[in-house]
Scaffold this active site. Structure first.
Site, PDB file in Angstrom:
ATOM      1  CD  GLU A   1     -38.066  72.652 -11.196  1.00  0.00           C
ATOM      2  OE1 GLU A   1     -37.166  73.489 -11.321  1.00  0.00           O
ATOM      3  OE2 GLU A   1     -37.852  71.436 -11.073  1.00  0.00           O
TER       4      GLU A   1
ATOM      5  CE  LYS B   1     -30.400  72.574 -17.731  1.00  0.00           C
ATOM      6  NZ  LYS B   1     -31.837  72.830 -17.670  1.00  0.00           N
TER       7      LYS B   1
ATOM      8  CG  LEU C   1     -32.261  72.333 -12.638  1.00  0.00           C
ATOM      9  CD1 LEU C   1     -31.610  70.966 -12.777  1.00  0.00           C
ATOM     10  CD2 LEU C   1     -32.326  73.027 -13.981  1.00  0.00           C
TER      11      LEU C   1
ATOM     12  NE  ARG D   1     -27.740  73.350 -13.854  1.00  0.00           N
ATOM     13  CZ  ARG D   1     -28.634  74.257 -14.231  1.00  0.00           C
ATOM     14  NH1 ARG D   1     -29.520  74.726 -13.370  1.00  0.00           N
ATOM     15  NH2 ARG D   1     -28.640  74.711 -15.474  1.00  0.00           N
TER      16      ARG D   1
ATOM     17  NE  ARG E   1     -33.829  49.607 -25.140  1.00  0.00           N
ATOM     18  CZ  ARG E   1     -34.446  49.293 -23.997  1.00  0.00           C
ATOM     19  NH1 ARG E   1     -34.163  48.161 -23.389  1.00  0.00           N
ATOM     20  NH2 ARG E   1     -35.339  50.112 -23.467  1.00  0.00           N
TER      21      ARG E   1
ATOM     22  CE1 TYR F   1     -31.978  69.355 -19.695  1.00  0.00           C
ATOM     23  CE2 TYR F   1     -31.663  71.335 -21.002  1.00  0.00           C
ATOM     24  CZ  TYR F   1     -32.424  70.593 -20.119  1.00  0.00           C
ATOM     25  OH  TYR F   1     -33.622  71.083 -19.666  1.00  0.00           O
TER      26      TYR F   1
END
Ligand code: PDD
Length: 285
Positions: A180, A147, A205, A52, A100, A33
């Site tokens: 972070e 991310k 990140l 990114r 799956r 995301y």
């Protein structure tokens, strides 16, 4: 009020939007995301977020579901349709729906979802008062540079911080160094005035706001060191702050109950926030 969201080619009221039960984002957190801030109806550092995004997708062997120009047009329409003057656009891409299996499926069509949040980014209570943070063990995986939508560990850390009556969590690695914040990059300012933030690696990140803020700091002749710092060094610092698309630059005034400096937002954090907001307003597209 109901928002208009984007799901796989359609703009729909949020109540009508649907995603498959078999979407791998839901089953396996197999998705990435980006969060882009909006000021005066324009996108802040959109090119940085797209760069990114492409890196995250490449690391997971996932394809961009639409072209760059299409993705930008979808962002713009989300801002316009939802009347966002100030706030955030969230964009999620998953590997899509498939039976799956732990192996990546062949030929699945990626899912693309966007939604918006109205938020007062500039006139923020947290920026005025500063944040109180608690430190918690960093329970995340070892590819924090990607991310992904697997956000349970930082979510648990934030809940643990809130249970202590604090505003946010700073996560700490096995060696006692801060990685972070739960959803932001972490900085201290030493008593000698040096800005210290952890260097780029798979441990954190690579914040888009971080990149901009460090470059503004260097342009303003501030000294910057990219290296790890311990909780003890942070508690002894003159000031501290965080950066992210949703918080810009926000001062930290307390770490694990220890007040920094005089316990009020520090001058370096306040100055960097002013510069960041002014420059972002100018450069937003
Ligand atoms: N979070 N570190 C982590 C773990 C983050 O989740 C984020 C962003 C950042 C800052 O990155 P940027 O400056 O590019 O926003 C650092 C977003 C805002 C979120 O999840 O809401």
């Amino acid at each position: 009020m109901s928002r208009i969201v984007y799901v796989n080619g359609e703009y729909l009221p949020e109540e009508e939007a649907k995603i498959s039960v078999f979407d791998r984002g839901f089953l396996m957190a197999d998705g990435v995301y980006e969060v882009t801030s909006v000021l005066e109806g324009r996108l802040v550092d959109f090119a940085g977020h797209m760069a990114r995004l492409k890196r995250s997708l490449a690391e997971l062997d996932m394809a961009m579901p639409v072209t760059d120009a299409e993705l930008e047009a979808i962002h713009r329409r989300m801002v316009a349709d939802n009347g966002i003057e100030e706030g955030l656009v969230y964009m999620q891409i998953t590997r899509g729906a498939a039976d799956r299996d732990f192996a990546y499926p062949e030929g699945a069509t990626p899912s693309l979802v966007l939604f918006t949040q109205k938020k007062a980014l500039i006139d923020s209570a947290a920026a005025k008062a500063g944040l109180r943070v608690a430190t918690l063990p960093d329970l995340r995986w070892k590819r924090r540079d990607i991310k992904t939508v697997q956000l349970l560990a930082p979510s648990m850390a934030k809940m643990a911080a809130k249970a202590q009556g604090k505003d946010d969590a700073w996560m700490v690695d096995e060696d006692g160094f801060v990685t972070e914040g739960s959803s932001n990059n972490a900085y201290i300012v030493t008593k000698a005035g040096t800005i210290v933030t952890r260097h780029l690696s798979n441990d954190i990140l690579h914040g888009i706001t971080r990149k901009a803020v460090l470059s503004f700091a260097r342009e303003a002749q501030m000294k910057v060191e990219e290296r790890p710092f311990t909780v003890a060094e942070a508690q002894d610092a003159a000031e501290a702050f965080i950066t992210s698309a949703s918080s810009f630059v926000t001062p930290v005034v307390e770490i694990d109950g220890t007040a920094l400096g005089d316990g009020a937002p520090g001058p370096v954090a306040r100055r960097l926030r002013e510069i960041y907001v002014a420059e972002s307003r100018k450069a937003a597209v």
